[in-house]
Design a protein around this motif. Structure first.
Motif, PDB file in Angstrom:
ATOM      1  N   LEU A  76       0.777  -1.232   0.066  1.00  0.00           N
ATOM      2  CA  LEU A  76       0.087  -0.083  -0.062  1.00  0.00           C
ATOM      3  C   LEU A  76       0.932   1.243  -0.071  1.00  0.00           C
ATOM      4  N   ASN A  77       1.363   1.755  -1.210  1.00  0.00           N
ATOM      5  CA  ASN A  77       2.001   2.903  -1.347  1.00  0.00           C
ATOM      6  C   ASN A  77       0.945   4.136  -1.178  1.00  0.00           C
ATOM      7  N   LEU A  78       1.510   5.286  -0.741  1.00  0.00           N
ATOM      8  CA  LEU A  78       0.841   6.460  -0.815  1.00  0.00           C
ATOM      9  C   LEU A  78       1.586   7.332  -1.681  1.00  0.00           C
ATOM     10  N   PHE A  79       2.729   7.353  -1.887  1.00  0.00           N
ATOM     11  CA  PHE A  79       3.510   8.119  -2.807  1.00  0.00           C
ATOM     12  C   PHE A  79       4.014   7.434  -4.088  1.00  0.00           C
ATOM     13  N   THR A  80       3.585   7.943  -5.077  1.00  0.00           N
ATOM     14  CA  THR A  80       3.041   9.284  -5.391  1.00  0.00           C
ATOM     15  C   THR A  80       1.542   9.214  -5.342  1.00  0.00           C
ATOM     16  N   MET A  81       0.817   8.149  -5.214  1.00  0.00           N
ATOM     17  CA  MET A  81      -0.573   8.102  -5.283  1.00  0.00           C
ATOM     18  C   MET A  81      -1.042   6.728  -4.651  1.00  0.00           C
ATOM     19  N   PRO A  82      -2.066   6.608  -4.119  1.00  0.00           N
ATOM     20  CA  PRO A  82      -2.554   5.276  -3.684  1.00  0.00           C
ATOM     21  C   PRO A  82      -2.823   4.287  -4.862  1.00  0.00           C
ATOM     22  N   PRO A  83      -2.747   3.029  -4.733  1.00  0.00           N
ATOM     23  CA  PRO A  83      -2.710   1.869  -5.816  1.00  0.00           C
ATOM     24  C   PRO A  83      -4.445   1.779  -6.376  1.00  0.00           C
TER      25      PRO A  83
END
Length: 243
Positions: A76-83
């Motif tokens: 679950l990445n939030l950089f640069t945006m959520p998946p």
């Protein structure tokens, strides 16, 4: 199969050096997976690396560790945006959420922007096991001591508060942690606070601490409470079970 009741495993450990990979899942992560009650299929773990800035190398290390352990790892990445546009569906499709260490202050700020506090609460109530290390331990509590702002520890009090206690991590390996926690509890800045040496986890069912466990022989857990009559903090060592 979700956990039987809302479950959090808040730790100061979880990973170890791998034999053929950079890291492997330690006993605390395996315990979190066991708590989810998964049977008959590969467990699904969601790794959240917000506190470390969603470092791609750490994501790769976690995915590789999952392959070794027979666990499906999603990131679950939030950089640069959520998946995905549907973070609730994404998170609730997992058995365990593992939150990595780093800056708990930055983690909480970024999670607020994306509404993740409400998502994680729904996941917790639905039986997804919430877990993590360091910042990934403090975040589930009311607050704790952090080096998010610099080498001199400061107290954060804007944790998600699923657990109505303070939290102290790395209690035995960083000498300023214990006095900072005692100071905050004595002053009433933090409520009753549960603390972990490196390698130790705190298992909560609902909001009740049911046991402390350790993947490292000799490491301990502690509770720090305020003595109102003298405005001081009193510490008690807790029984800790070796995994």
């Amino acid at each position: 199969m979700p956990a039987e009741q809302p479950t959090i495993l808040a730790t100061s450990g979880g990973l170890r050096s791998g034999r053929r990979t950079f890291v492997e899942f330690g006993k605390l992560i395996h315990f979190a997976l066991d708590l989810s009650g998964v049977e008959g299929r590969r467990p699904r773990l969601c790794h959240v690396g917000t506190a470390g800035g969603d470092q791609r190398h750490m994501n790769a290390n976690m995915a590789e560790a999952g392959m070794v352990a027979g666990v499906d790892v999603s990131i679950l990445n939030l950089f640069t945006m959520p998946p995905t546009d549907d973070l609730e569906d994404f998170v609730l499709s997992h058995d365990v959420v593992w939150v990595g260490g780093g800056s708990v202050a930055n983690l909480l700020a970024v999670w607020e922007v994306h509404g993740l506090g409400a998502v994680f609460r729904k996941a917790w109530e639905a039986g997804v096991v919430l877990s993590g290390v360091s910042a990934g331990s403090i975040c589930w509590h009311a607050g704790g001591a952090t080096d998010s702002f610099g080498p001199d520890l400061r107290i954060v009090t804007n944790g998600l508060g699923f657990l109505p206690y303070g939290n102290g991590v790395h209690y035995d390996s960083e000498e300023t942690r214990r006095p900072k926690i005692h100071e905050a509890v004595a002053a009433g800045v933090l409520p009753t606070t549960y603390c972990t040496d490196d390698g130790v986890g705190l298992l909560y069912r609902g909001t009740e601490l049911v046991e402390a466990v350790t993947e490292r022989q000799g490491s301990g857990a502690y509770v720090v409470v305020r003595e109102d009559s003298s405005a001081t903090a009193q510490e008690e060592k807790l029984d800790t079970r070796l995994l």
